[in-house]
Write a protein that holds these residues in place. Structure first.
Motif: not given
Length: 156
Positions: A54-78
């Protein structure tokens, strides 16, 4: 002949059923105990794997930067692994890496070309399983379990 016949009488066989029951009960109880313990272990492992995916899939959603994608993936997985008991608090890590290369996770630039493609890797790990599972021999219980997922990022 008298001694053999005298030992096979019902009076001399009274305790045999109790001994047979004790032996058979221990075998069946051991099997049931192992099934329950390993069932719990597999349920925890499956939950961690689902959280990582689920965290990896969340990183596919649009974010403004790569760091935001990484943070979103970590937040969803947590968030998805929050159901685990407090004794075994999962450790979540997410990173964006190059798909090819020697030092894949150094500071990178990802781009739309095939040679610049990147992926997000999400790892959800749980330690301290010995305090959660019922006591088993140490060779039968792993020290940690983990779920890992990765997705190729599309950049435009």
């Amino acid at each position: 002949m008298k001694t053999i016949r005298a030992l096979s009488t019902p009076r001399h066989q009274r305790g045999v059923y109790a001994i047979e029951f004790a032996v058979v009960f221990m075998v069946f109880f051991s099997i049931l105990y192992a099934v329950i313990c390993y069932g719990m272990l597999f349920a925890f492992r499956l939950g961690l794997q689902n959280a990582a995916e689920d965290g990896a899939r969340a990183a596919l959603q649009y974010q403004s930067s790569l760091e935001d994608r990484r943070k979103r993936a970590a937040d969803v997985a947590a968030f998805q692994s929050d159901w685990m008991p407090q004794v075994v608090k999962p450790i979540v890590s997410a990173q964006i890496c190059r798909v090819e290369g020697i030092n894949q996770c150094s500071p990178i630039t990802c781009g739309p070309s095939w040679s610049q493609r990147c992926q997000v890797e999400v790892l959800v790990r749980a330690d301290n399983l010995g305090s959660l599972l019922p006591p088993l021999p140490s060779f039968a219980v792993p020290t940690q379990i983990a779920g890992k997922a990765s997705m190729l990022l599309e950049l435009r």
